[in-house]
Design a protein around this motif. Structure first.
Motif: not given
Length: 128
Positions: A48-49, A54-64
């Motif tokens: 996700l950019r 640019t980042r990625t997601w982590t299972e069980g964690r949130c990105v806002v």
């Protein structure tokens, strides 16, 4: 997330992305909301950019994210990616600025009903 149920400029959804999917750069419709992405199933090589980060997601964690910035997604992995997306009001908006951000009269009525009685407003939207 108590403000989430009055968010008439968005909603909640499961985003399921197949391998090879690319979501081209775009912007959201408003900066009155933030989007919370919670990773449910995150294979390797999904990104996700937002703006220049640019980042990625982590299972069980949130990105806002503030999706009013240019953002894009690409999936170079081998398995489905699943993310729960929940829209909430931008925390810097007071009630007056929230109302100012709602252009659609029907949405404004729903928002105002949430302020008076959230249970009735949710029932009117089909939520038991």
């Amino acid at each position: 997330l108590s403000d989430g149920n009055s968010m008439v400029l968005g909603g909640s959804k499961l985003s399921v992305m197949e391998p090879g999917t690319v979501v081209r750069p775009h912007t959201g419709s408003t900066n009155a909301r933030l989007r919370i992405h919670m990773g449910i199933r995150i294979p390797e090589n999904v990104f996700l950019r937002v703006n220049n980060e640019t980042r990625t997601w982590t299972e069980g964690r949130c990105v806002v994210i503030d999706d009013s910035y240019v953002h894009e997604v690409w999936h170079r992995g081998a398995e489905k990616r699943i993310v729960l997306i929940v829209d909430v009001w931008h925390p810097e908006l007071d009630a007056e600025r929230r109302e100012d951000s709602i252009a659609d009269p029907a949405h404004l009525d729903v928002y105002r009903m949430h302020q008076i009685d959230p249970k009735i407003a949710l029932a009117g939207q089909g939520v038991p």
